[in-house]
Design a protein around this motif. Structure first.
Motif, PDB file in Angstrom:
ATOM      1  N   ALA A 184       0.816  -1.226   0.000  1.00 22.77           N
ATOM      2  CA  ALA A 184       0.000   0.000   0.000  1.00 22.77           C
ATOM      3  C   ALA A 184       0.847   1.272   0.000  1.00 22.77           C
ATOM      4  N   LEU A 185       1.913   1.309   0.801  1.00 22.53           N
ATOM      5  CA  LEU A 185       2.725   2.522   0.894  1.00 22.53           C
ATOM      6  C   LEU A 185       3.491   2.779  -0.397  1.00 22.53           C
ATOM      7  N   THR A 186       4.050   1.716  -0.976  1.00 23.30           N
ATOM      8  CA  THR A 186       4.777   1.862  -2.243  1.00 23.30           C
ATOM      9  C   THR A 186       3.822   2.285  -3.347  1.00 23.30           C
ATOM     10  N   GLU A 214      -7.641   4.966  -6.227  1.00 21.93           N
ATOM     11  CA  GLU A 214      -6.645   5.226  -7.258  1.00 21.93           C
ATOM     12  C   GLU A 214      -7.303   5.879  -8.471  1.00 21.93           C
ATOM     13  N   ALA A 215      -8.450   5.347  -8.865  1.00 22.95           N
ATOM     14  CA  ALA A 215      -9.158   5.879 -10.027  1.00 22.95           C
ATOM     15  C   ALA A 215      -9.548   7.338  -9.816  1.00 22.95           C
ATOM     16  N   VAL A 216     -10.099   7.658  -8.654  1.00 26.88           N
ATOM     17  CA  VAL A 216     -10.559   9.029  -8.394  1.00 26.88           C
ATOM     18  C   VAL A 216      -9.378   9.983  -8.251  1.00 26.88           C
ATOM     19  N   LEU A 217      -8.330   9.533  -7.572  1.00 28.25           N
ATOM     20  CA  LEU A 217      -7.152  10.382  -7.357  1.00 28.25           C
ATOM     21  C   LEU A 217      -6.474  10.771  -8.669  1.00 28.25           C
ATOM     22  N   LEU A 218      -6.344   9.816  -9.587  1.00 29.96           N
ATOM     23  CA  LEU A 218      -5.530  10.031 -10.775  1.00 29.96           C
ATOM     24  C   LEU A 218      -6.297  10.581 -11.971  1.00 29.96           C
TER      25      LEU A 218
END
Length: 278
Positions: A184-186, A214-218
């Motif tokens: 998760a951190l990587t 991930e989808a919303v962030l990117l």
């Protein structure tokens, strides 16, 4: 054509930088024909970041492979920059979950190998070296250029894969769950790095993911797929969040929360996935 008409025509073309029309993909299997995708219609604008999301078996990777030219559609057409996609091309680079690095080559050599194949006929050795060095610097791997894959972490290996793709200066970067095998951190760190890279390169990106956050962030746009077989696009969600994006600040942003809720509602309410018995 007047100047304003020309600008308008160019803007419309940019909105359809990737243009997918009435695409269907059916595979032949020992049990007969298997329709993986149907009625796929999608436009991706130049410089847009698009995420493909859905349950396992919904055809996300199949659609990405069609855009990459790795497979041909049973029906329909796919265009990139107004040219039909008939096979792989250097204008479309792919990053897979498996980085596929050659273990006997250094990080530098793994990237240089691809650079040499694409640009050797047009560029000098010094130019090829600079292109390779610049790509590795872009993903923060300059100190590890002479290390081999067995000497670096999983996250660093994936960075080499991204550097190899970016070194081609592709018009389109295609990513198939590139961070799926990482902790998760990587994963979070590489997501942040990808945000910075895309901001700098203004790349057009299509990315397969299972991760809602991930989808919303990117993304600028999230393409939500219905369950397979015969999967199609169920809904397209525009993500109107300002860039550059900061994950800590977005965690409590009401718009971010609403986008996240909309994707979760589609996946787990409207497209609840029922596992079939073996």
């Amino acid at each position: 054509m007047s100047g304003s008409d020309s600008t308008s025509a160019l803007a419309k073309q940019d909105r359809k930088f990737i243009d997918i029309n009435d695409v269907e993909q059916t595979f032949k299997t020992p049990k007969g024909a298997f329709q993986a995708l149907r009625d796929i219609n999608l436009q991706v604008a130049k410089g847009e970041f698009v995420a493909l999301i859905g349950h396992s078996g919904c055809g996300k990777s199949t659609l990405l492979n069609l855009i990459a030219g790795l497979t041909k559609p049973t029906q329909g057409t796919l265009l990139c920059a107004n040219r039909e996609i008939t096979g792989p091309g250097p204008e479309r680079a792919v990053v897979f979950q498996n980085h596929s690095l050659l273990p006997w080559l250094t990080c530098y050599e793994n990237v240089y190998l691809g650079v040499e194949r694409v640009f050797a006929s047009a560029e000098s050795r010094a130019q090829l070296k600079k292109r390779t060095d610049d790509a590795l610097a872009l993903v923060g791997l300059t100190p590890a250029t002479q290390k081999r894959p067995g000497e670096i972490s999983g996250g660093m290996k994936q960075r080499v894969g991204i550097a190899r793709a970016l070194a081609m200066e592709p018009k389109v970067l295609l990513m198939d769950e590139p961070f799926g095998a990482l902790d998760a951190l990587t994963r979070a760190r590489l997501q942040d790095e990808l945000l910075a890279i895309v901001q700098k390169t203004q790349s057009t990106v299509v990315m397969v993911t299972h991760d809602v956050d991930e989808a919303v962030l990117l993304s600028d746009k999230i393409v939500m797929m219905t369950n397979g077989p015969s999967a199609t696009i169920g809904e397209v969600l525009s993500v109107n969040l300002e860039r550059p994006r900061n994950r800590v600040e977005l965690a409590e942003d009401r718009h971010y929360v609403q986008y996240r809720k909309a994707v979760i509602d589609f996946l787990y309410t409207r497209q609840a996935h029922v596992e079939k018995a073996a």
